[in-house]
Design a protein around this motif. Structure first.
Motif, PDB file in Angstrom:
ATOM      1  N   ALA A   1      -9.609  -4.684   5.698  1.00  9.26           N
ATOM      2  CA  ALA A   1     -10.070  -3.709   6.259  1.00  9.26           C
ATOM      3  C   ALA A   1     -10.956  -3.935   7.351  1.00  9.26           C
ATOM      4  O   ALA A   1     -10.964  -3.576   8.511  1.00  9.26           O
ATOM      5  CB  ALA A   1     -10.155  -2.533   5.486  1.00  9.26           C
ATOM      6  N   ILE A   2     -12.234  -4.524   7.089  1.00  3.83           N
ATOM      7  CA  ILE A   2     -13.145  -4.987   7.840  1.00  3.83           C
ATOM      8  C   ILE A   2     -12.732  -5.834   9.065  1.00  3.83           C
ATOM      9  O   ILE A   2     -12.883  -5.463  10.448  1.00  3.83           O
ATOM     10  CB  ILE A   2     -14.549  -5.577   7.136  1.00  3.83           C
ATOM     11  CG1 ILE A   2     -14.899  -4.421   6.153  1.00  3.83           C
ATOM     12  CG2 ILE A   2     -15.563  -5.683   8.197  1.00  3.83           C
ATOM     13  CD1 ILE A   2     -15.906  -5.104   5.296  1.00  3.83           C
ATOM     14  N   TYR A   3     -12.244  -6.960   8.790  1.00  4.64           N
ATOM     15  CA  TYR A   3     -11.906  -7.995   9.642  1.00  4.64           C
ATOM     16  C   TYR A   3     -10.892  -7.715  10.397  1.00  4.64           C
ATOM     17  O   TYR A   3     -10.733  -8.020  11.738  1.00  4.64           O
ATOM     18  CB  TYR A   3     -12.157  -9.384   9.054  1.00  4.64           C
ATOM     19  CG  TYR A   3     -13.427  -9.762   8.608  1.00  4.64           C
ATOM     20  CD1 TYR A   3     -14.372 -10.040   9.417  1.00  4.64           C
ATOM     21  CD2 TYR A   3     -14.133  -9.556   7.235  1.00  4.64           C
ATOM     22  CE1 TYR A   3     -15.855 -10.297   9.152  1.00  4.64           C
ATOM     23  CE2 TYR A   3     -15.366  -9.746   7.075  1.00  4.64           C
ATOM     24  CZ  TYR A   3     -16.250 -10.251   7.849  1.00  4.64           C
ATOM     25  OH  TYR A   3     -17.722 -10.388   7.591  1.00  4.64           O
TER      26      TYR A   3
ATOM     27  N   LYS B   1      -8.584   2.945  -5.258  1.00  6.23           N
ATOM     28  CA  LYS B   1      -8.339   3.277  -6.685  1.00  6.23           C
ATOM     29  C   LYS B   1      -6.979   3.862  -7.284  1.00  6.23           C
ATOM     30  O   LYS B   1      -6.926   4.127  -8.217  1.00  6.23           O
ATOM     31  CB  LYS B   1      -9.240   3.516  -7.656  1.00  6.23           C
ATOM     32  CG  LYS B   1     -10.538   2.342  -7.552  1.00  6.23           C
ATOM     33  CD  LYS B   1     -11.542   2.460  -8.773  1.00  6.23           C
ATOM     34  CE  LYS B   1     -12.454   1.525  -8.520  1.00  6.23           C
ATOM     35  NZ  LYS B   1     -13.196   1.590  -7.237  1.00  6.23           N
ATOM     36  N   GLY B   2      -6.122   4.240  -5.848  1.00  6.77           N
ATOM     37  CA  GLY B   2      -4.819   4.956  -6.214  1.00  6.77           C
ATOM     38  C   GLY B   2      -3.918   3.916  -6.963  1.00  6.77           C
ATOM     39  O   GLY B   2      -2.938   4.496  -7.490  1.00  6.77           O
ATOM     40  N   LEU B   3      -4.192   2.781  -6.549  1.00  6.92           N
ATOM     41  CA  LEU B   3      -3.146   1.634  -6.916  1.00  6.92           C
ATOM     42  C   LEU B   3      -4.029   0.727  -7.700  1.00  6.92           C
ATOM     43  O   LEU B   3      -5.082   0.751  -7.282  1.00  6.92           O
ATOM     44  CB  LEU B   3      -2.480   1.033  -5.629  1.00  6.92           C
ATOM     45  CG  LEU B   3      -1.505   1.726  -4.954  1.00  6.92           C
ATOM     46  CD1 LEU B   3      -0.955   0.996  -3.707  1.00  6.92           C
ATOM     47  CD2 LEU B   3      -0.457   2.649  -5.534  1.00  6.92           C
TER      48      LEU B   3
ATOM     49  N   ALA C   1       2.254  13.504  -1.824  1.00 11.92           N
ATOM     50  CA  ALA C   1       1.286  12.252  -1.459  1.00 11.92           C
ATOM     51  C   ALA C   1       0.928  12.174  -0.060  1.00 11.92           C
ATOM     52  O   ALA C   1       2.075  12.395   0.586  1.00 11.92           O
ATOM     53  CB  ALA C   1       1.859  10.887  -1.943  1.00 11.92           C
ATOM     54  N   ALA C   2      -0.170  11.626   0.270  1.00  4.64           N
ATOM     55  CA  ALA C   2      -0.723  11.491   1.758  1.00  4.64           C
ATOM     56  C   ALA C   2      -1.625  10.404   1.674  1.00  4.64           C
ATOM     57  O   ALA C   2      -2.104  10.066   0.785  1.00  4.64           O
ATOM     58  CB  ALA C   2      -1.302  12.914   2.203  1.00  4.64           C
ATOM     59  N   GLY C   3      -1.626   9.635   2.995  1.00  3.78           N
ATOM     60  CA  GLY C   3      -2.498   8.688   3.397  1.00  3.78           C
ATOM     61  C   GLY C   3      -2.115   7.362   3.074  1.00  3.78           C
ATOM     62  O   GLY C   3      -0.834   7.131   3.105  1.00  3.78           O
TER      63      GLY C   3
ATOM     64  N   VAL D   1     -10.928  16.928  -5.776  1.00  2.00           N
ATOM     65  CA  VAL D   1     -11.746  15.965  -6.592  1.00  2.00           C
ATOM     66  C   VAL D   1     -11.836  14.632  -5.960  1.00  2.00           C
ATOM     67  O   VAL D   1     -10.873  14.245  -5.806  1.00  2.00           O
ATOM     68  CB  VAL D   1     -11.090  16.009  -8.019  1.00  2.00           C
ATOM     69  CG1 VAL D   1     -12.049  14.992  -8.911  1.00  2.00           C
ATOM     70  CG2 VAL D   1     -10.966  17.435  -8.761  1.00  2.00           C
ATOM     71  N   GLY D   2     -12.729  14.047  -5.929  1.00  2.00           N
ATOM     72  CA  GLY D   2     -12.696  12.620  -5.492  1.00  2.00           C
ATOM     73  C   GLY D   2     -14.282  12.075  -5.434  1.00  2.00           C
ATOM     74  O   GLY D   2     -15.215  12.810  -5.122  1.00  2.00           O
ATOM     75  N   VAL D   3     -14.336  10.900  -5.671  1.00  2.00           N
ATOM     76  CA  VAL D   3     -15.392  10.236  -5.317  1.00  2.00           C
ATOM     77  C   VAL D   3     -15.579   9.692  -3.738  1.00  2.00           C
ATOM     78  O   VAL D   3     -14.628   9.196  -3.148  1.00  2.00           O
ATOM     79  CB  VAL D   3     -15.592   8.881  -6.130  1.00  2.00           C
ATOM     80  CG1 VAL D   3     -16.946   8.219  -5.842  1.00  2.00           C
ATOM     81  CG2 VAL D   3     -15.438   9.031  -7.591  1.00  2.00           C
TER      82      VAL D   3
ATOM     83  N   ALA E   1     -15.764   4.010   6.443  1.00  2.00           N
ATOM     84  CA  ALA E   1     -14.760   4.161   7.474  1.00  2.00           C
ATOM     85  C   ALA E   1     -15.808   3.941   8.950  1.00  2.00           C
ATOM     86  O   ALA E   1     -16.950   4.058   8.763  1.00  2.00           O
ATOM     87  CB  ALA E   1     -14.186   5.406   7.537  1.00  2.00           C
ATOM     88  N   SER E   2     -14.864   3.540   9.891  1.00  2.00           N
ATOM     89  CA  SER E   2     -15.729   3.218  11.193  1.00  2.00           C
ATOM     90  C   SER E   2     -16.045   4.428  11.835  1.00  2.00           C
ATOM     91  O   SER E   2     -16.816   4.496  13.050  1.00  2.00           O
ATOM     92  CB  SER E   2     -15.125   2.176  12.017  1.00  2.00           C
ATOM     93  OG  SER E   2     -13.700   2.840  12.484  1.00  2.00           O
ATOM     94  N   GLY E   3     -15.505   5.451  11.528  1.00  2.00           N
ATOM     95  CA  GLY E   3     -15.279   6.773  12.290  1.00  2.00           C
ATOM     96  C   GLY E   3     -14.455   6.886  13.494  1.00  2.00           C
ATOM     97  O   GLY E   3     -14.416   7.826  14.152  1.00  2.00           O
TER      98      GLY E   3
ATOM     99  N   CYS F   1      -3.460   2.216  12.119  1.00  2.00           N
ATOM    100  CA  CYS F   1      -3.041   3.558  12.216  1.00  2.00           C
ATOM    101  C   CYS F   1      -3.777   4.258  10.951  1.00  2.00           C
ATOM    102  O   CYS F   1      -3.143   5.424  10.759  1.00  2.00           O
ATOM    103  CB  CYS F   1      -1.429   3.827  12.143  1.00  2.00           C
ATOM    104  SG  CYS F   1      -0.722   2.991  10.736  1.00  2.00           S
ATOM    105  N   GLY F   2      -4.729   3.848  10.492  1.00  2.00           N
ATOM    106  CA  GLY F   2      -5.406   4.412   9.213  1.00  2.00           C
ATOM    107  C   GLY F   2      -5.711   5.637   9.353  1.00  2.00           C
ATOM    108  O   GLY F   2      -4.864   6.700   8.341  1.00  2.00           O
ATOM    109  N   SER F   3      -6.423   6.319  10.141  1.00  2.00           N
ATOM    110  CA  SER F   3      -6.917   7.687  10.014  1.00  2.00           C
ATOM    111  C   SER F   3      -5.870   8.580  10.669  1.00  2.00           C
ATOM    112  O   SER F   3      -5.753   9.733  10.043  1.00  2.00           O
ATOM    113  CB  SER F   3      -7.890   7.950  10.846  1.00  2.00           C
ATOM    114  OG  SER F   3      -9.131   6.968  10.255  1.00  2.00           O
TER     115      SER F   3
END
Ligand SMILES: Cc1cc2nc3c(=O)[nH]c(=O)nc-3n(C[C@H](O)[C@H](O)[C@H](O)COP(=O)(O)OP(=O)(O)OC[C@H]3O[C@@H](n4cnc5c(N)ncnc54)[C@H](O)[C@@H]3O)c2cc1C
Ligand SMILES: Cc1cc2nc3c(=O)[nH]c(=O)nc-3n(C[C@H](O)[C@H](O)[C@H](O)COP(=O)(O)OP(=O)(O)OC[C@H]3O[C@@H](n4cnc5c(N)ncnc54)[C@H](O)[C@@H]3O)c2cc1C
Lengths: 438, 524
Positions: free
Chosen positions: B509-511, A326-328, A393-395, A40-42, A49-51, A408-410
């Motif tokens: 996040a962008i900048y 919106k997790g936090l 929890a992840a991410g 479930v998620g929007v 994300a930049s890809g 280190c986002g993705s």
């Protein structure tokens, strides 16, 4: 897939909450393991994300030291910041997570490139070189061009805001003097040009051909062509092949300000593919409330605005992101986890959330807030015990990391999602063993 | 040896706030040749960090009748002479249960004595006019408060002065004086952008540097006793009330709510600071303002705030102890003859509302010294509405954009509807004034970056556009982006919870996340 009737009740083994990078990865990994999963998620956030898939580029944050070898960087980070989520993972885990994630993407037509295990650089719309790890096909040539400082033509479009070839060339001039630029009209567009519209237009061959014709007169002396990230949503590979053939030169995309097509591409792939792999998905729906029932299972109300479906699950992977996801949430006093009201590691008071300089080299302390977990990625109660044996929890919701500054986002999202799914699988196996022997 | 550029003039005015620009116009109207130097940009000081309230005088009626009287007279004058900078909103003074009732009586009496119009309203009526007022109010008066756009006011003053021959040097800081034989022989300036030096040879030097006045005077070995009192203010996402709302009590913290176009501004606080160059709106001030103002307007507790800012008032140090609220709002015109310098004058203190009067008195003194016999005319000559500067007005850009409907005129700032054409206008006017049209200068002259996204999207859209138009070259754009984002951040960081926090995270996040702007200080 979203045509379940109102107030239907669904049961599943695993519920993944979130449709960002972590939620998509967790769902993919669960599906690959034949785990009965609901997601479930929007899917709004992944659009931003930049890809690019970062693994780790900066450590320590205050010095801004950039690493060429992300494995060494992780090793150092884990030693010096033992609370970082990466410290709960082995290098093998991180690599196999990225491998599993990108080989899926490759299979469905979106290959990623790794530069022999090294970080690489990609040119951005503001004329910086962004250090990242895995680069999508559409940006791959750009990182080669940067590395060799090849003579390139940067193309921008009249009605497309926020992207100027001249800005990039001027900003990079000292280190990369061989950049040229040109402003063109986009075929069939007058007035404002929107990235999504352009990308969809390029899905048709005639527009591709017109674009190639427009660019062709400016190719003298250049070896590659850079464009804003608009090269299609579904057929990016074909569009690139077409343009490269028509121009006789490699082309690449340059990531810029949102809305970004690169994110949209990923979203479309997952939204399309995950249901084929047996996952029941509820995109554009939210979990409205979450309860832990007496028997230990979870009960969720899910819907657009009003509850539409009830879902019970044995286990949950919470991949709801941070404030943007919106997790936090935060009021002017404290930060809370939005669904289960889990304890959130955070600075003592609001005065310590942010620094006075936006670009403060140390980063903002609030970015390190989030959920603390055990080795199995289970969020901890105030007594430092797992809140629930099957709540993972992840991410980016995890504490003690700053993906924005560490780049280190993705990587973090994918690797922790992998670990959470593995932890669930292991625990399930143990339960089966226990019931078999007991 | 390189020769240092040298300028000769009758009067050198230091400080490009409302006092300096107002003085430049007054003197120019009398035919006096002036050079105005400003360390940063127009309204970089208190004139750009205030409430924008054109006082009716009622606020100071009880505690400072002289200042109240000048506010009353000047306010009415400005409404006639500079109507395009003013919105005649009217204002209210309201007391809530628990407020000192004796003060209410004093208020009514003092207003009457000074001649300030204040009309008692019954509580029911007040609540009908301003429904967001607290039902707990116990008394209400209607007064002639109005709001004023301080940017427009200063920019119009300097534009008129320049038309009449005044020279403006922005980004030029006074760093020293050559004081010999009881005179300032030369004033030394540094270009704050490139470090270049210039000297000015003026018959008279006027120090109109507001909170910096003591520092500047000290460069000429002249001592002035002022206190720097910082005040912080808060901008809400929407306009809460039609009129100005004042708390009916002795002037204190957080007792005024001023509407301004599509927003409201709440404030202020008063905290002593040592250095007027290092000021930030602080988190405890913001929380305090919200708590206090919500006593008058309860909805403020849950209203979204989009920005905080602050300014420093120079207060006259009367040795009155710690209560800076009781220090006079009157102005200080100091002739430094007594300190042994016969061509150096300081004008500081006062209010935005009384700037014209301050300029008049100062110009009178300057003209006496110069032997110029032409009298002041600023109380009669309307302030021209300079076309160039109108884009600071909230709501004007959207109206113009919609009215023009040019298909190729794209919005660079979607939140505030600032379009390419508007940016072109601003760029042309800055160029005409020999300035550099950087992001901050455009931000000062328009509402770019002041909307909901706080600059996240528009700052890069504007940068890319300026590059395309060849207004920026080399790496300047990254530096300008960093500076612009930091300026917006200053006003955001104390307000980052709920939705603004979400916005801030996206911005970072962008900048930083994607562009790595925090790393790429000198290229890699
Ligand atoms: C501007 C920008 C630039 C980026 N650039 C890069 C980059 O260059 N390199 C890189 O590696 N990564 C980049 N990223 C991606 C980033 O790595 C990931 O977004 C980040 O790691 C967070 O992923 P996440 O899945 O944990 O959280 P999010 O992406 O925030 O996802 C959270 C998800 O949870 C959902 N959710 C929250 N609450 C509920 C609920 N109650 N019910 C249902 N669903 C809910 C949200 O709708 C959302 O889908 C970028 C992101 C952004 C925004
Ligand atoms: C929080 C707050 C709220 C206020 N609200 C109101 C209100 O609602 N209504 C009202 O009427 N008044 C109000 N005031 C008062 C009003 O803002 C000031 O009285 C007025 O702006 C002072 O203008 P100024 O030109 O004298 O000083 P400033 O605007 O401070 O200008 C001084 C200038 O001098 C420059 N400078 C300093 N040092 C040098 C140097 N060495 N060389 C060159 N230049 C230099 C600075 O950069 C600055 O631009 C408020 C003040 C504050 C602080």
């Amino acid at each position: 897939m979203n045509n379940h009737t109102v107030n239907e009740h669904i049961q599943c083994r695993l519920m993944v909450i979130g449709a960002g990078m972590a939620g998509m990865a967790a769902t993919l990994f669960a599906a690959n393991r034949q785990i009965d999963t609901v997601q479930v998620g929007v899917t709004g956030e992944i659009n931003f994300a930049s890809g690019l898939l970062d693994l780790l580029a900066v450590h320590p944050i205050p010095s801004g030291t950039l690493w060429d070898n992300p494995r060494e960087a992780v090793r150092r980070l884990v030693r010096e910041a033992p609370d970082h989520p990466y410290a709960r993972l082995t290098m093998d885990r991180i690599e196999s997570a990225l491998e599993e994630f990108t080989s899926f993407l490759k299979k469905v037509g979106h290959p990623y490139y790794f530069h022999s295990g090294r970080n690489s650089q990609v040119l951005t719309a503001v004329g910086t070189a962004k250090t990242t790890y895995a680069v999508p096909l559409s940006m791959h040539n750009g990182s080669i061009a940067y590395k060799k400082r090849l003579p390139c033509l940067l193309v921008d479009f009249e009605g497309l805001k926020g992207f100027s070839g001249r800005q990039i060339a001027e900003t990079m001039k000292r280190q990369w003097p061989a950049l040229r630029h040109v402003s063109l009209g986009f075929p069939d567009v007058s007035g404002e040009a929107y990235t999504e519209h352009m990308a969809r237009a390029l899905e048709t061959e005639s527009i591709r051909a017109q674009l190639a014709d427009a660019v062709r007169p400016y190719l003298k002396g250049v070896e590659m062509v850079g464009l804003p990230a608009i090269l299609g949503i579904y057929r990016t590979r074909d569009i690139i092949a077409f343009l490269e053939d028509a121009l006789g030169l490699p082309v690449f995309e340059i990531p810029g300000i949102p809305p970004s097509i690169t994110g949209l591409r990923l979203r479309e792939v997952f939204e399309d593919q995950l249901p084929h792999r047996g996952v029941r998905t509820f995109y554009q729906k939210r979990v409205l409330s979450a309860h832990i029932q007496k028997n230990g299972s979870f009960l969720f109300a899910v819907g657009g605005g009003e509850p539409e479906v009830r879902i019970t699950a044995d286990a949950v992977i919470l991949a709801t992101g941070r404030f943007f996801g919106k997790g936090l949430t935060a009021d002017h006093r404290e930060i809370r986890e939005a669904l289960f009201d889990l304890p959130v590691f955070q600075p003592d008071c609001r005065g310590q959330w942010h620094r006075r300089a936006f670009l403060n080299p140390g980063g903002h302390p609030i970015n390190q807030c989030g959920l603390e977990t055990d080795e199995q990625f289970r969020p901890l109660s105030l007594e430092k015990k797992p809140v629930h044996h099957h709540l993972y929890a992840a991410g980016s919701i995890l504490a003690h990391q700053d993906w924005i500054r560490q780049k280190c986002g993705s990587g973090l999202a994918i690797a922790t999602a992998h670990a959470a799914v593995a932890a669930f699988e292991r625990a399930t196996d143990n339960e089966i063993d226990a019931s078999a022997t007991g | 040896m390189k020769t240092i550029p040298h300028i000769k003039t009758q009067v050198l005015i230091i400080g490009g706030g409302i006092t300096g620009t107002g003085l430049a116009r007054d003197l120019a109207l009398r035919g006096v040749r002036c050079v105005l130097v400003e360390a940063r940009d127009i309204n970089a000081g208190a004139s750009g960090g205030n409430h924008g309230l054109l006082h009716s005088g009622a606020r100071y009626a009880v505690t400072d009748p002289v200042a109240a009287g000048s506010c009353c007279k000047e306010g009415e004058l400005l409404k006639r002479l500079a109507p395009h900078c003013i919105e005649t909103t009217g204002g209210y003074f309201v007391a809530v249960a628990g407020d000192d009732e004796d003060y209410i009586d004093d208020f009514e009496r003092s207003c009457r004595q000074i001649g300030i119009i204040s009309e008692p309203l019954d509580v029911k009526e007040a609540l009908e006019i301003e429904p967001s007022l607290s039902p707990d109010i116990i008394a209400a008066y209607r007064v002639n408060d109005a709001t004023i756009d301080p940017f427009r006011l200063s920019l119009d003053n300097i534009a008129h002065a320049r038309e009449l021959g005044t020279t403006l040097l922005r980004f030029h800081r006074v760093v020293g004086f050559d004081r010999q034989a009881g005179r300032i022989q030369k004033t030394c300036l540094t270009d704050t952008r490139n470090g270049g030096n210039t000297t000015v040879d003026a018959q008279i030097v006027v120090n109109a540097t507001g909170a910096w006045a003591a520092r500047v005077a000290a460069l000429a070995d002249v001592t002035i006793n002022t206190i720097c009192s910082k005040g912080s203010l808060l901008v809400t996402h929407t306009r809460i009330t039609d009129g100005v709302i004042n708390r009916l009590r002795r002037p204190g913290d957080a007792d005024i709510l001023v509407p301004g176009g599509t927003v409201s501004i709440l404030g202020t606080t008063a905290e002593r600071v040592d250095n007027p160059d290092v000021i930030f709106p602080e988190i405890h001030e913001i929380d305090h303002i919200i708590n206090e103002c919500s006593v008058m307007v309860p909805a403020l507790v849950s209203t979204r705030c989009i920005r905080a800012f602050c300014g420093v008032r120079p207060l006259i140090d009367s040795g009155g102890g710690d209560d800076d609220r009781s220090a006079s709002r009157g102005f200080m015109l100091l002739d430094h003859l007594e300190a042994g310098v016969d061509n150096f004058i300081t004008i500081t203190g006062g209010k935005l509302t009384t700037y014209r009067l301050m300029a008049e008195k100062t110009a009178d003194l300057v003209c006496r010294r110069l032997g110029v016999g032409i009298p002041c005319t600023t109380h009669m000559v309307p302030l021209p509405n300079a076309e160039d500067v109108r884009w600071t007005e909230p709501g004007l850009s959207p109206r113009t954009w919609i009215a023009r409907q040019e298909p190729d005129d794209l919005l660079l700032c979607e939140c505030e509807m600032v379009s390419r054409r508007i940016v072109d206008d601003i760029v042309t006017s800055i160029r005409r004034q020999k300035g550099e049209p950087d992001l901050s200068a455009i931000g000062l002259r328009s509402r770019v970056g002041k909307g909901q996204c706080q600059g996240t999207i528009c700052s890069q859209q504007l940068t890319a556009y300026l590059y395309r138009q060849h207004q920026i070259a080399a790496r300047e754009g990254s530096d300008q982006l960093r500076r612009f984002l930091q300026e917006r951040w200053r006003g955001q960081y104390p307000l980052l919870w709920d939705i603004p926090l979400v916005q801030a995270e996206l911005q970072e996040a962008i900048y930083c996340g994607l562009f790595g702007l925090e790393l790429d200080q000198e290229g890699t």
